[in-house]
Design an enzyme around this catalytic site. Structure first.
Site, PDB file in Angstrom:
ATOM      1  N   LYS A 183       0.885  -1.173   0.000  1.00  0.00           N
ATOM      2  CA  LYS A 183       0.000   0.000   0.000  1.00  0.00           C
ATOM      3  C   LYS A 183       0.923   1.223   0.000  1.00  0.00           C
ATOM      4  O   LYS A 183       1.479   1.600   1.025  1.00  0.00           O
ATOM      5  CB  LYS A 183      -0.873  -0.037   1.260  1.00  0.00           C
ATOM      6  CG  LYS A 183      -2.185   0.702   1.169  1.00  0.00           C
ATOM      7  CD  LYS A 183      -2.154   2.181   1.054  1.00  0.00           C
ATOM      8  CE  LYS A 183      -1.755   2.974   2.260  1.00  0.00           C
ATOM      9  NZ  LYS A 183      -1.590   4.418   1.925  1.00  0.00           N
ATOM     10  N   GLU A 258      10.045   1.325  10.352  1.00  0.00           N
ATOM     11  CA  GLU A 258      11.102   2.286   9.993  1.00  0.00           C
ATOM     12  C   GLU A 258      10.451   3.658  10.114  1.00  0.00           C
ATOM     13  O   GLU A 258       9.640   4.034   9.275  1.00  0.00           O
ATOM     14  CB  GLU A 258      11.589   2.073   8.550  1.00  0.00           C
ATOM     15  CG  GLU A 258      11.878   0.641   8.143  1.00  0.00           C
ATOM     16  CD  GLU A 258      13.079   0.039   8.842  1.00  0.00           C
ATOM     17  OE1 GLU A 258      13.902   0.808   9.372  1.00  0.00           O
ATOM     18  OE2 GLU A 258      13.175  -1.200   8.893  1.00  0.00           O
ATOM     19  N   CYS A 292      13.898  11.362   6.348  1.00  0.00           N
ATOM     20  CA  CYS A 292      13.749  10.937   7.750  1.00  0.00           C
ATOM     21  C   CYS A 292      15.050  11.033   8.544  1.00  0.00           C
ATOM     22  O   CYS A 292      15.048  11.405   9.711  1.00  0.00           O
ATOM     23  CB  CYS A 292      13.240   9.511   7.788  1.00  0.00           C
ATOM     24  SG  CYS A 292      14.201   8.421   6.727  1.00  0.00           S
ATOM     25  N   GLU A 392      10.174  16.517  14.588  1.00  0.00           N
ATOM     26  CA  GLU A 392      10.504  16.355  13.167  1.00  0.00           C
ATOM     27  C   GLU A 392       9.621  17.293  12.342  1.00  0.00           C
ATOM     28  O   GLU A 392       8.397  17.198  12.392  1.00  0.00           O
ATOM     29  CB  GLU A 392      10.236  14.896  12.760  1.00  0.00           C
ATOM     30  CG  GLU A 392      10.634  14.599  11.347  1.00  0.00           C
ATOM     31  CD  GLU A 392      10.318  13.149  10.936  1.00  0.00           C
ATOM     32  OE1 GLU A 392       9.253  12.635  11.319  1.00  0.00           O
ATOM     33  OE2 GLU A 392      11.150  12.564  10.222  1.00  0.00           O
TER      34      GLU A 392
END
Ligand code: NAD
Length: 490
Positions: A183, A258, A292, A392
């Site tokens: 997906k 992750e 990331c 973040e």
């Protein structure tokens, strides 16, 4: 100079894009995918849910016995053929990736696509060499560990590196003999759908690679909680990662996560200031800072702080911002208006709570471009409790901190719950290695940030991930379950 769209890319985008289930296309209601470089509609893409996910899991289950029983060399050969097909169409893949994410075409051509394809070759190469049967030296027993593929593996991906992350995820799983249901992000599904089409053309058996497009709350949630998947891998934000982990926990399905990061770069007084400033400016402009593992907390020794900041501002001001497909572009737009508002919101909140803008950032418009989700790079400085230093942001922004000594800067790096990647910059390699060891994360890099190679494990700890990471032989073994086979000799 803007790249013209290839005829094959135009043809691909012209029709509504269906799911790929069991080697067949499958249509459902569609939604538009937007070009971040100019706000136009790129394509209409099918939006699936629980029904399509169930069909895809069934197709993957049906394909599993034959795929897992293939002779190892035959499976390796099929993955190499798949890589050949991806290589043959790498120019189209790069163009689609640049269109969909807004990333610079030169980056898509130079890194995302070739590095992703290399992943299939790397794991295809491991197939015949891997250890599937490990003898155990136990007195009185003939015993061994036998490694076998799990079955159907689910994958959910984010929007920042759709093709590369797809490759990092599914290449080891397929190589190990599993079948997969993917997906992709609803924001950037294009290359994944193109890859699914190429998989059929390359002769991958039907049902080995299935793709269902759709929203996280419907298709994503249905995949993560599907009772018949045997293994789940998720790449994305920690908030969603926790939900995926909970869903998998409910079914006792092993899960690899992750997740996000807030990487630090520790720049000592003996670092090469020019090179470090240039590389760290590149670290927040690469993929418009939507990376990331990139360095977004820059801790710079007080002796070189001012010189470093001047250099980095000069480098950031020179960064050429423009549409993804423009060959001159070094930094494209953010992926969506939602992401742009998120970045701007963080910058506002950071400044309101005491951070000082060393470089303002904010909305920008490249010459001749009226629409699109562009922002300029931003640099803030202040205390380390500021929201922009703790969370973040996922945009071209960094937060500057001054430091005096090694002990305190290590403590500052380790203050956050994130643990993806940090870097240390120093001419003293003994010190660099010492600091690298003490920074708590999956990855510590020396005199560089964002270092990737196959064979070099990459993954996070704490809030940044769980389950061993990607890109190494261990990742291949993560997709094999272990069982013991034993016979008593007495
Ligand atoms: P996200 O977590 O919002 O979405 C990721 C994927 O999860 C998408 O496909 C989305 O549709 C799906 N999803 C959303 N809600 C879901 C739900 N309830 N159930 C199942 N699936 C759901 O992340 P994003 O905004 O797409 O990507 C940015 C994040 O990804 C950042 O935090 C970034 O650091 C992280 N990331 C991590 C890595 C890594 O290797 N560690 C790599 C790239 C991106």
């Amino acid at each position: 100079m803007k790249s013209e769209l290839y005829a094959s890319v135009q043809e691909f985008l012209a029709k509504p894009l269906p799911h790929h289930i069991g080697g067949q296309t499958h249509m459902s209601a569609t939604e538009q995918v937007i070009n971040p470089s100019d706000g136009s509609v790129l394509a209409d893409v099918a939006m699936g849910g629980a029904e399509e996910i169930d069909l895809a899991v069934t197709a993957a289950e049906e394909a599993f016995p034959a795929w897992s029983a293939l002779h190892l060399n035959d499976r390796a050969l099929l993955l190499h053929r798949f890589a050949d097909a991806l290589e043959k169409h790498s120019a189209e893949l790069a163009q689609l990736e640049s269109l969909d994410v807004g990333k610079a075409i030169t980056a898509a051509e130079g890194f995302d696509v070739p590095f992703g394809i290399e992943c299939f070759r790397y794991y295809a190469g491991l197939i015949p060499r891997a250890q599937y049967s490990i003898p155990l030296d136990i007195q009185g027993f003939d015993a061994r560990i036998w490694r076998a593929p799990y079955g159907v593996c689910g994958f959910i991906f984010p929007w920042n590196f759709p093709f590369t992350l797809l490759s990092w995820g599914i290449a080891p799983a397929l190589a190990a003999g599993n079948t997969v249901v993917v997906k992709p992000s609803e924001v950037t599904p294009l290359t994944t759908l193109y890859v699914a089409q190429l998989a059929s053309e390359a002769g991958l058996p039907p049902g080995v690679l299935n793709v269902v497009t759709g929203n996280g709350s419907k298709a994503g949630a249905a995949l993560a909680s599907h009772p018949r998947i045997k293994h789940m891998s998720f790449t994305g934000s920690p908030a969603v990662g926790k939900r995926i982990g909970e869903a998998c926990g409910g079914n006792l399905v092993p899960c690899k996560l992750e997740l996000g990061g807030k990487g630090a770069a520790v720049v000592f007084e003996d670092a090469d200031v020019d090179s470090t400033a240039a590389q760290l400016a590149g670290a927040i402009t690469m993929n418009t800072g939507q990376v990331c593992c990139t360095a977004t907390r820059w801790m710079v020794h007080e002796k070189i702080y001012d010189r470093f900041v001047d250099k980095v501002i000069a480098a950031l001001r020179q960064t050429k911002i423009g549409p993804g497909l423009d060959r001159e572009t070094q930094m494209g737009p953010l992926v969506s208006e939602i992401q742009r508002q998120r970045v701007l919101g963080y910058l506002d909140r950071g400044k309101q709570s005491g951070a000082r803008a060393v470089l303002d950032g904010g909305v920008t418009a490249p010459a001749g471009v009226e629409k699109g989700f562009y922002v300029a790079p931003a640099l803030l400085e202040g205390t380390d409790d500021n929201v922009c230093c703790r969370e973040e942001i996922f945009g071209p922004c960094a937060y500057l901190l001054r430091f005096k000594d090694e002990q305190s800067v290590i403590a500052q790096v380790n203050k956050l719950a994130y643990g993806l990647a940090n870097s240390v910059w120093s001419a003293d390699l003994e010190r660099a290695n010492r600091v690298a060891e003490r920074m708590v994360a999956g990855n510590s890099w020396i005199n560089a940030h964002n270092l990737f190679a196959y064979g070099l494990p990459y993954g996070g700890v704490n809030l940044s991930g769980l389950g061993g990471g990607v890109n190494s032989p261990q990742t291949f073994y993560d997709y094999l379950r272990a069982q013991t086979i034993a016979r008593s000799l007495s």
